[in-house]
Scaffold this motif. Structure first.
Motif, PDB file in Angstrom:
ATOM      1  N   VAL A   1      -4.862  16.185 -26.603  1.00 52.08           N
ATOM      2  CA  VAL A   1      -3.626  17.082 -25.588  1.00 52.08           C
ATOM      3  C   VAL A   1      -3.999  16.455 -24.817  1.00 52.08           C
ATOM      4  CG1 VAL A   1      -3.811  19.124 -24.196  1.00 52.08           C
ATOM      5  CG2 VAL A   1      -3.299  19.355 -26.689  1.00 52.08           C
ATOM      6  N   MET A   2      -5.314  15.763 -23.706  1.00 51.05           N
ATOM      7  CA  MET A   2      -5.679  15.167 -22.999  1.00 51.05           C
ATOM      8  C   MET A   2      -5.139  13.491 -23.373  1.00 51.05           C
ATOM      9  SD  MET A   2      -9.201  16.973 -21.830  1.00 51.05           S
ATOM     10  CE  MET A   2      -9.658  15.115 -21.011  1.00 51.05           C
ATOM     11  N   GLY A   3      -5.539  13.625 -24.377  1.00 49.71           N
ATOM     12  CA  GLY A   3      -4.933  12.056 -24.899  1.00 49.71           C
ATOM     13  C   GLY A   3      -3.095  11.740 -24.398  1.00 49.71           C
ATOM     14  N   ILE A   4      -2.620  13.029 -24.855  1.00 54.07           N
ATOM     15  CA  ILE A   4      -1.030  12.915 -24.873  1.00 54.07           C
ATOM     16  C   ILE A   4      -0.792  12.970 -23.478  1.00 54.07           C
ATOM     17  CG2 ILE A   4       1.125  14.382 -25.071  1.00 54.07           C
ATOM     18  CD1 ILE A   4      -0.841  15.165 -28.168  1.00 54.07           C
ATOM     19  N   MET A   5      -1.620  13.052 -22.447  1.00 49.14           N
ATOM     20  CA  MET A   5      -1.103  13.694 -20.747  1.00 49.14           C
ATOM     21  C   MET A   5      -1.028  12.012 -20.099  1.00 49.14           C
ATOM     22  SD  MET A   5      -0.246  16.869 -20.087  1.00 49.14           S
ATOM     23  CE  MET A   5      -0.270  16.717 -19.014  1.00 49.14           C
TER      24      MET A   5
ATOM     25  N   ALA B   1      -7.381  17.620 -12.173  1.00 48.69           N
ATOM     26  CA  ALA B   1      -8.408  16.659 -12.801  1.00 48.69           C
ATOM     27  C   ALA B   1      -8.509  16.869 -14.101  1.00 48.69           C
ATOM     28  CB  ALA B   1      -9.426  16.802 -11.392  1.00 48.69           C
ATOM     29  N   PHE B   2      -8.711  18.444 -14.191  1.00 52.35           N
ATOM     30  CA  PHE B   2      -9.055  18.999 -15.346  1.00 52.35           C
ATOM     31  C   PHE B   2      -8.585  18.399 -16.482  1.00 52.35           C
ATOM     32  CE2 PHE B   2     -10.864  21.947 -11.955  1.00 52.35           C
ATOM     33  CZ  PHE B   2     -11.917  22.474 -12.830  1.00 52.35           C
ATOM     34  N   LEU B   3      -8.073  17.233 -16.511  1.00 55.79           N
ATOM     35  CA  LEU B   3      -7.355  16.530 -17.861  1.00 55.79           C
ATOM     36  C   LEU B   3      -6.951  15.572 -17.847  1.00 55.79           C
ATOM     37  CD1 LEU B   3      -3.791  19.145 -18.193  1.00 55.79           C
ATOM     38  CD2 LEU B   3      -5.710  18.704 -19.838  1.00 55.79           C
ATOM     39  N   TYR B   4      -8.385  15.165 -16.579  1.00 59.24           N
ATOM     40  CA  TYR B   4      -8.438  13.932 -16.794  1.00 59.24           C
ATOM     41  C   TYR B   4      -9.823  13.539 -17.361  1.00 59.24           C
ATOM     42  CZ  TYR B   4      -5.541  12.805 -12.380  1.00 59.24           C
ATOM     43  OH  TYR B   4      -4.212  12.872 -11.815  1.00 59.24           O
ATOM     44  N   PRO B   5      -9.649  12.712 -19.056  1.00 61.03           N
ATOM     45  CA  PRO B   5     -10.325  12.262 -19.991  1.00 61.03           C
ATOM     46  C   PRO B   5     -11.883  11.574 -19.034  1.00 61.03           C
ATOM     47  CG  PRO B   5      -8.720  12.070 -20.452  1.00 61.03           C
ATOM     48  CD  PRO B   5      -8.267  12.282 -19.140  1.00 61.03           C
ATOM     49  N   TYR B   6     -11.300  10.723 -18.188  1.00 56.76           N
ATOM     50  CA  TYR B   6     -11.928   9.345 -17.030  1.00 56.76           C
ATOM     51  C   TYR B   6     -12.545  10.359 -16.164  1.00 56.76           C
ATOM     52  CZ  TYR B   6     -13.653   5.517 -13.705  1.00 56.76           C
ATOM     53  OH  TYR B   6     -14.613   5.307 -13.446  1.00 56.76           O
ATOM     54  N   TYR B   7     -12.747  11.277 -15.653  1.00 50.31           N
ATOM     55  CA  TYR B   7     -13.783  12.523 -15.088  1.00 50.31           C
ATOM     56  C   TYR B   7     -14.704  13.055 -16.015  1.00 50.31           C
ATOM     57  CZ  TYR B   7     -10.341  11.513 -11.157  1.00 50.31           C
ATOM     58  OH  TYR B   7     -10.301  11.594  -9.587  1.00 50.31           O
ATOM     59  N   PHE B   8     -14.167  13.571 -17.495  1.00 48.89           N
ATOM     60  CA  PHE B   8     -15.476  14.077 -18.237  1.00 48.89           C
ATOM     61  C   PHE B   8     -16.451  13.044 -18.564  1.00 48.89           C
ATOM     62  CE2 PHE B   8     -12.406  17.756 -18.716  1.00 48.89           C
ATOM     63  CZ  PHE B   8     -13.050  18.882 -18.495  1.00 48.89           C
ATOM     64  N   GLU B   9     -15.464  12.223 -18.957  1.00 49.38           N
ATOM     65  CA  GLU B   9     -16.827  11.011 -19.067  1.00 49.38           C
ATOM     66  C   GLU B   9     -17.744  10.378 -17.883  1.00 49.38           C
ATOM     67  OE1 GLU B   9     -17.305   7.593 -21.437  1.00 49.38           O
ATOM     68  OE2 GLU B   9     -16.595   9.307 -22.149  1.00 49.38           O
ATOM     69  N   LEU B  10     -17.435  10.981 -16.497  1.00 53.89           N
ATOM     70  CA  LEU B  10     -18.426  10.252 -15.534  1.00 53.89           C
ATOM     71  C   LEU B  10     -19.395  11.152 -15.852  1.00 53.89           C
ATOM     72  CD1 LEU B  10     -16.129   9.557 -13.086  1.00 53.89           C
ATOM     73  CD2 LEU B  10     -17.782   7.887 -13.589  1.00 53.89           C
TER      74      LEU B  10
END
Length: 331
Positions: free
Chosen positions: A82-86, A189-198
């Motif tokens: 889902v996040m990737g599709i966004m 921001a909760f749908l930003y995969p990059y932030y979770f990766e950080l």
């Protein structure tokens, strides 16, 4: 030079993270939508929009490490998809912004399309070969340039306007629009995969980058972004000459490519290099279909969807947490 910058980042990454967080959040819409909101809707709707933008990264930085099971929910294969599709929506907004702002210059929309495609292809290849550090450092460099240009451009535009400023209304009649936009922004921001990766990158330290209090980096990133929005408001007062419009186009491009690179990288994070490369290529190829939506149209479409996804994810995280607690007590 790059090696020295890399070592500086690894020794003290907090400010680099903060700049990358602000750069990723910015997107082209932060300038174009900010000026449009101020001029069309008024000062109060702009302030609410700015508050939502400033709080988004801060709220994520404070809550994401605290909410139990939240990262597990977002690591679930379904949520990752889902996040990737966004992510393509975010890429398209960045590319739309570049095309839109160049359409307002003497260069015209065709050059905007060419420049947007060129940067998209460049980062598609760069991020395929390199990873997190390259993205953080390119964000840091581009956002440093953004601050220098936005400060200089705003001052020059206000001076050359010669007191002939754009009249702004308070916009009390459109306060509902401002509240809606504010609420749509905060969970974004909760749908930003990059932030979770950080968050994960800071904890793992596999390349020996110094571990820091990541919450402070997100708070700093939000505040850095808030200061930038002050200049966007001042910019909405000014009248731009053809030359200044070209400089503004360069500024929007710098802002847009920071977000574009982060979301192209997020596609790689979500789907892996091979599938991620295919999806990045597809994202760039399909962009032509999204151009008619414009920046605000694409953002509204995406923001309206993501608020429900984030709410569902937070509820699922708490439900998962309490379910596990009940199982432990029962045992």
């Amino acid at each position: 030079m790059f090696s020295k910058l890399k070592e500086s980042f690894k020794a003290n990454p907090q400010f680099y993270y903060a700049m990358s967080i602000a750069a990723t959040w910015a997107n082209a819409g932060s300038l174009l939508n900010g000026v449009s909101t101020s001029q069309k809707d008024g000062i109060l709707p702009f302030l609410l929009w700015a508050i939502g933008n400033t709080l988004a990264c801060i709220v994520f930085g404070i809550l994401a490490p605290m909410i139990p099971k939240l990262r597990d929910v977002f690591r679930h294969p379904i949520m990752k998809i889902v996040m990737g599709i966004m992510c393509p929506f975010q890429c398209w907004i960045s590319m739309n912004g570049i095309q839109t702002v160049f359409a307002q210059t003497t260069l015209g929309p065709t050059w905007g399309i060419i420049i947007a495609l060129a940067f998209a292809v460049f980062f598609l290849i760069l991020l395929f070969k390199f990873g997190m550090i390259r993205n953080v450092l390119t964000d840091h460099m581009s956002w440093t340039a953004v601050y220098a240009i936005v400060f200089g451009l705003t001052i020059v535009a206000l001076i050359t306007s010669g007191g002939n400023y754009v009249p702004l209304q308070m916009g009390a009649d459109k306060i509902g629009v401002g509240i809606k936009n504010c609420l749509l922004l905060i969970p974004g921001a909760f749908l930003y995969p990059y932030y979770f990766e950080l968050l994960d990158y800071n904890e793992k330290n596999e390349d020996h980058t110094r571990k820091i209090n990541i919450r402070r980096a997100f708070i700093m990133g939000g505040l850095i972004f808030g200061v930038y929005l002050v200049f966007i408001f001042l910019m909405s007062l000014a009248n731009f000459s053809p030359v200044l419009n070209i400089i503004k186009a360069v500024l929007v491009t710098l802002i847009a490519i920071s977000s574009l690179s982060s979301f192209q990288y997020s596609i790689y994070l979500t789907f892996g290099k091979k599938i991620g490369l295919a999806l990045n290529v597809l994202t760039v190829a399909l962009w032509q279909l999204l151009i008619p939506l414009g920046v605000m149209g694409a953002w509204t479409l995406m923001a309206s969807i993501r608020v429900y996804i984030v709410a569902a994810a937070v509820i699922a995280a708490f439900a998962w947490h309490f379910h596990e607690k009940r199982q432990v007590k029962a045992a």
